[in-house]
Design an enzyme around this catalytic site. Structure first.
Site, mmCIF file in Angstrom:
data_model
loop_
_atom_site.group_PDB
_atom_site.id
_atom_site.type_symbol
_atom_site.label_atom_id
_atom_site.label_comp_id
_atom_site.label_asym_id
_atom_site.label_seq_id
_atom_site.Cartn_x
_atom_site.Cartn_y
_atom_site.Cartn_z
ATOM 1 N N TYR A 1 -1.922 -0.468 11.152
ATOM 2 C CA TYR A 1 -2.103 -1.159 9.852
ATOM 3 C C TYR A 1 -0.910 -0.887 8.947
ATOM 4 O O TYR A 1 -0.289 -1.819 8.405
ATOM 5 C CB TYR A 1 -3.399 -0.691 9.176
ATOM 6 C CG TYR A 1 -3.424 -0.976 7.688
ATOM 7 C CD1 TYR A 1 -3.592 -2.270 7.206
ATOM 8 C CD2 TYR A 1 -3.246 0.055 6.752
ATOM 9 C CE1 TYR A 1 -3.588 -2.535 5.832
ATOM 10 C CE2 TYR A 1 -3.245 -0.204 5.385
ATOM 11 C CZ TYR A 1 -3.410 -1.495 4.931
ATOM 12 O OH TYR A 1 -3.398 -1.762 3.582
ATOM 13 N N LYS B 1 2.046 -3.392 7.349
ATOM 14 C CA LYS B 1 2.299 -3.570 5.917
ATOM 15 C C LYS B 1 3.765 -3.246 5.588
ATOM 16 O O LYS B 1 4.390 -3.928 4.774
ATOM 17 C CB LYS B 1 1.363 -2.673 5.089
ATOM 18 C CG LYS B 1 -0.115 -3.007 5.191
ATOM 19 C CD LYS B 1 -0.490 -4.382 4.675
ATOM 20 C CE LYS B 1 -0.433 -4.488 3.171
ATOM 21 N NZ LYS B 1 -0.918 -5.828 2.696
ATOM 22 N N THR C 1 0.821 -1.215 0.000
ATOM 23 C CA THR C 1 0.000 0.000 0.000
ATOM 24 C C THR C 1 0.853 1.263 0.000
ATOM 25 O O THR C 1 1.964 1.271 0.545
ATOM 26 C CB THR C 1 -0.910 -0.008 1.250
ATOM 27 O OG1 THR C 1 -1.501 1.276 1.400
ATOM 28 C CG2 THR C 1 -0.132 -0.311 2.534
ATOM 29 N N ASP C 2 0.290 2.353 -0.522
ATOM 30 C CA ASP C 2 0.986 3.651 -0.457
ATOM 31 C C ASP C 2 1.085 4.164 0.977
ATOM 32 O O ASP C 2 1.854 5.084 1.264
ATOM 33 C CB ASP C 2 0.307 4.688 -1.361
ATOM 34 C CG ASP C 2 -1.128 5.043 -0.965
ATOM 35 O OD1 ASP C 2 -1.671 4.430 -0.025
ATOM 36 O OD2 ASP C 2 -1.703 5.962 -1.603
ATOM 37 N N GLU C 3 0.303 3.565 1.904
ATOM 38 C CA GLU C 3 0.333 4.047 3.298
ATOM 39 C C GLU C 3 1.678 3.804 3.970
ATOM 40 O O GLU C 3 1.971 4.406 5.002
ATOM 41 C CB GLU C 3 -0.771 3.380 4.124
ATOM 42 C CG GLU C 3 -2.140 3.743 3.630
ATOM 43 C CD GLU C 3 -3.227 3.684 4.688
ATOM 44 O OE1 GLU C 3 -2.905 3.595 5.886
ATOM 45 O OE2 GLU C 3 -4.399 3.741 4.295
HETATM 46 P P1 NAD Z 1 -10.268 -6.866 2.311
HETATM 47 O O1 NAD Z 1 -10.244 -6.596 3.761
HETATM 48 O O2 NAD Z 1 -11.471 -6.513 1.517
HETATM 49 O O3 NAD Z 1 -10.007 -8.426 2.054
HETATM 50 C C1 NAD Z 1 -9.015 -9.150 2.746
HETATM 51 C C2 NAD Z 1 -9.227 -10.634 2.447
HETATM 52 O O4 NAD Z 1 -8.197 -11.371 3.109
HETATM 53 C C3 NAD Z 1 -10.560 -11.183 2.971
HETATM 54 O O5 NAD Z 1 -11.139 -12.028 2.015
HETATM 55 C C4 NAD Z 1 -10.159 -11.966 4.219
HETATM 56 O O6 NAD Z 1 -11.040 -13.041 4.521
HETATM 57 C C5 NAD Z 1 -8.777 -12.470 3.824
HETATM 58 N N1 NAD Z 1 -7.912 -12.761 4.981
HETATM 59 C C6 NAD Z 1 -7.700 -11.976 6.065
HETATM 60 N N2 NAD Z 1 -6.861 -12.588 6.925
HETATM 61 C C7 NAD Z 1 -6.514 -13.768 6.342
HETATM 62 C C8 NAD Z 1 -5.649 -14.832 6.715
HETATM 63 N N3 NAD Z 1 -4.974 -14.802 7.872
HETATM 64 N N4 NAD Z 1 -5.529 -15.883 5.890
HETATM 65 C C9 NAD Z 1 -6.214 -15.938 4.717
HETATM 66 N N5 NAD Z 1 -7.049 -14.963 4.310
HETATM 67 C C10 NAD Z 1 -7.188 -13.891 5.113
HETATM 68 O O7 NAD Z 1 -8.969 -6.176 1.722
HETATM 69 P P2 NAD Z 1 -8.751 -5.395 0.340
HETATM 70 O O8 NAD Z 1 -9.200 -4.014 0.499
HETATM 71 O O9 NAD Z 1 -9.235 -6.225 -0.758
HETATM 72 O O10 NAD Z 1 -7.148 -5.370 0.319
HETATM 73 C C11 NAD Z 1 -6.422 -6.444 -0.244
HETATM 74 C C12 NAD Z 1 -4.938 -6.159 -0.110
HETATM 75 O O11 NAD Z 1 -4.634 -4.951 -0.782
HETATM 76 C C13 NAD Z 1 -4.474 -5.976 1.332
HETATM 77 O O12 NAD Z 1 -3.197 -6.561 1.448
HETATM 78 C C14 NAD Z 1 -4.385 -4.478 1.505
HETATM 79 O O13 NAD Z 1 -3.415 -4.145 2.464
HETATM 80 C C15 NAD Z 1 -3.980 -4.055 0.117
HETATM 81 N N6 NAD Z 1 -4.380 -2.701 -0.300
HETATM 82 C C16 NAD Z 1 -5.701 -2.325 -0.243
HETATM 83 C C17 NAD Z 1 -6.073 -1.074 -0.714
HETATM 84 C C18 NAD Z 1 -7.510 -0.611 -0.685
HETATM 85 O O14 NAD Z 1 -7.778 0.541 -0.986
HETATM 86 N N7 NAD Z 1 -8.473 -1.451 -0.347
HETATM 87 C C19 NAD Z 1 -5.106 -0.206 -1.237
HETATM 88 C C20 NAD Z 1 -3.764 -0.620 -1.251
HETATM 89 C C21 NAD Z 1 -3.426 -1.872 -0.800
HETATM 90 O O1 DAU Z 2 -4.077 4.190 0.676
HETATM 91 C C1 DAU Z 2 -4.294 2.806 0.563
HETATM 92 C C2 DAU Z 2 -5.142 2.341 1.714
HETATM 93 O O2 DAU Z 2 -6.455 2.813 1.453
HETATM 94 C C3 DAU Z 2 -5.150 0.825 1.898
HETATM 95 O O3 DAU Z 2 -3.868 0.396 2.241
HETATM 96 C C4 DAU Z 2 -6.149 0.412 2.981
HETATM 97 O O4 DAU Z 2 -6.243 -1.010 3.037
HETATM 98 C C5 DAU Z 2 -7.499 0.994 2.651
HETATM 99 O O5 DAU Z 2 -8.399 0.713 3.688
HETATM 100 C C6 DAU Z 2 -7.401 2.492 2.435
HETATM 101 O O6 DAU Z 2 -7.077 3.159 3.677
HETATM 102 P P1 DAU Z 2 -7.703 4.568 4.060
HETATM 103 O O7 DAU Z 2 -7.614 4.772 5.510
HETATM 104 O O8 DAU Z 2 -7.147 5.655 3.213
HETATM 105 O O9 DAU Z 2 -9.218 4.290 3.568
HETATM 106 P P2 DAU Z 2 -10.621 4.613 4.211
HETATM 107 O O10 DAU Z 2 -11.639 4.307 3.153
HETATM 108 O O11 DAU Z 2 -10.790 3.975 5.530
HETATM 109 O O12 DAU Z 2 -10.562 6.167 4.421
HETATM 110 C C7 DAU Z 2 -10.337 7.054 3.339
HETATM 111 C C8 DAU Z 2 -10.289 8.461 3.895
HETATM 112 O O13 DAU Z 2 -11.596 8.806 4.363
HETATM 113 C C9 DAU Z 2 -9.367 8.602 5.085
HETATM 114 O O14 DAU Z 2 -8.749 9.871 5.041
HETATM 115 C C10 DAU Z 2 -10.302 8.530 6.284
HETATM 116 C C11 DAU Z 2 -11.579 9.140 5.749
HETATM 117 N N1 DAU Z 2 -12.838 8.618 6.339
HETATM 118 C C12 DAU Z 2 -13.039 7.278 6.351
HETATM 119 C C13 DAU Z 2 -14.193 6.754 6.902
HETATM 120 C C14 DAU Z 2 -14.393 5.259 6.933
HETATM 121 C C15 DAU Z 2 -13.803 9.507 6.826
HETATM 122 O O15 DAU Z 2 -13.624 10.728 6.791
HETATM 123 N N2 DAU Z 2 -14.954 8.987 7.363
HETATM 124 C C16 DAU Z 2 -15.173 7.649 7.438
HETATM 125 O O16 DAU Z 2 -16.242 7.244 7.964
#
Ligand code: NAD
Ligand code: DAU
Length: 348
Positions: free
Chosen positions: A149, A153, A124-126
């Site tokens: 988190y 990562k 992730t970019d985080e």
């Molecule tokens: P998500 O939470 O929607 O899905 C995670 C999945 O992993 C689920 O299906 C869960 O059951 C499975 N899981 C969790 N723990 C597990 C374990 N111990 N063993 C096997 N399976 C397990 O997540 P997402 O948003 O789809 O993110 C997927 C990946 O991408 C993550 O690694 C996250 O850090 C990364 N990522 C997400 C975002 C985003 O915006 N959502 C952005 C950048 C990176």
């Molecule tokens: O940047 C990549 C990341 O993006 C991934 O690594 C994470 O898995 C993914 O969850 C996401 O993280 P963020 O914290 O950026 O996403 P989230 O959707 O939780 O929040 C986006 C922005 O919105 C953040 O600045 C927090 C804000 N927010 C979020 C929620 C849930 C609010 O203001 N109100 C809310 O209720």
């Protein structure tokens, strides 16, 4: 047909990736997923089942991972499995350390014993931390994670790179910006706001809502991940994003606008339900990444504009209200209370 071991393929990005692979006809997918609150087999409805084997299990279960690698001899592993929600990591970091660090270490150890051609870790970019007032991060920028988190990562990224250097494992890492699109669990900003607006609830924006994010439509991320898997250089990290930035407030206002256009409620009435709530502790003000490496080395570019992607996403959630209701029953309510009613009350 090549076999891939995909972990976390029942979550948001993982299920969209599995859908892409199965539709191509070129891949067989073994999908290892623990089915946490965020994982759902329903997310894979309609895929071609003969190209997909689902295995319920934990990436931290060494004997299970060993057995799968021995049986299936996959060409590659793509590791999506993670605890992915920043807010939950603030309430309780334990499952984040267990899955995101110990789980990744287990996968890496299994790969030492049962080699694969590629190990693509999804990051992730985080990991670069808050970029307010700074140049966008490139792949060599320091890792300065802010939340538990993000720290978990970053730890996993460093472990992967150490296994590259020490044992020569064929590691690839992608670090993408914020994804949005179908099947995202409604704890994340965009689906949470759509769900709340559909239910007549307030739209809770943390603090002043001026935090900046780069929103990437999930299909564009999945295409980039596949391209990195096929054409990336082992040992390399690739940022994935659109290099555009929006404040959270702008995003929520756009959701109100689109909902009003599609479903009819008055846009000003919807915007009046936007409410500033207690900020996320340690909240990063800005993420920004450079994607020059991906664009030049892999020839990838995003294809879905924010307006188009958001409109598709809002329509998907409106058409899948049953899915939303099912995944937000039970445990979700308790979680919602902790953050939005008790204002992080259980994190102390
Ligand atoms: P998500 O939470 O929607 O899905 C995670 C999945 O992993 C689920 O299906 C869960 O059951 C499975 N899981 C969790 N723990 C597990 C374990 N111990 N063993 C096997 N399976 C397990 O997540 P997402 O948003 O789809 O993110 C997927 C990946 O991408 C993550 O690694 C996250 O850090 C990364 N990522 C997400 C975002 C985003 O915006 N959502 C952005 C950048 C990176
Ligand atoms: O940047 C990549 C990341 O993006 C991934 O690594 C994470 O898995 C993914 O969850 C996401 O993280 P963020 O914290 O950026 O996403 P989230 O959707 O939780 O929040 C986006 C922005 O919105 C953040 O600045 C927090 C804000 N927010 C979020 C929620 C849930 C609010 O203001 N109100 C809310 O209720």
């Amino acid at each position: 047909m090549k076999t891939l071991l995909v972990t976390g393929g029942c979550g948001f990005i993982g299920s969209n990736f599995v859908r892409l692979l199965c539709a191509s006809g070129a891949w067989r997918v073994v999908n290892l997923d623990k089915l946490t609150y965020a994982g759902n087999l329903e997310n894979l409805s309609g895929i071609v089942q003969e190209h997909h084997r689902f295995v319920k299990g934990d990436i931290a279960d060494r004997s299970l991972v060993d057995r799968l690698l021995e049986e299936e001899k996959p060409w590659a592993i793509v590791n999506f499995a993670a605890e992915s929600h920043v807010d939950r990591s603030i309430l309780d970091s334990s499952p984040f350390l267990q899955t995101n660090i110990a789980g990744v270490q287990t996968l890496l150890e299994s790969v030492r014993r049962y080699p694969v051609d590629r190990f693509l870790h999804i990051s992730t970019d985080e990991v670069y931390g808050d970029k307010v007032g700074q140049e966008p991060a490139d792949e060599k920028s320091p890792l300065i994670p802010s939340s538990p988190y993000a720290a978990s990562k970053a730890a996993a990224d460093l472990l992967c790179l150490s296994y590259r250097r020490t044992y020569g494992l064929p590691i690839l890492i992608t670090r993408s910006s914020n994804n949005y699109g179908p099947y995202q669990f409604p704890e994340k900003l965009i689906p949470l706001m759509i769900r709340n607006a559909m239910s007549g609830m307030k739209l809770p924006v943390y603090g002043d809502g001026m935090q900046m994010r780069d929103w990437l439509y999930v299909d564009d991320n999945c295409r980039a991940i596949l391209a990195v898997l096929e054409n990336g250089t082992p040992g390399s990290v690739y940022n994935i994003g659109t290099e555009t930035e929006r404040s959270n407030l702008e995003v929520v206002q756009s959701i109100c606008q689109i909902l009003s256009e599609i479903a009819g409620p008055d846009v000003e009435t919807l915007k009046h339900t936007i409410e500033s709530v207690v900020d996320r502790p340690g909240h990063d003000r800005r993420y920004a990444i450079s994607t020059a490496k991906l664009r030049t080395e892999i020839d990838w570019a995003p294809t879905v504009s924010f307006d188009t992607g958001l409109s598709k996403t809002v329509r998907w959630y409106l058409q899948n209200e049953d899915w939303v209701a099912r995944v937000t029953s039970g445990e979700y309510r308790k979680y919602y209370e902790s953050v939005y009613v008790q204002a992080w009350g259980q994190s102390a």
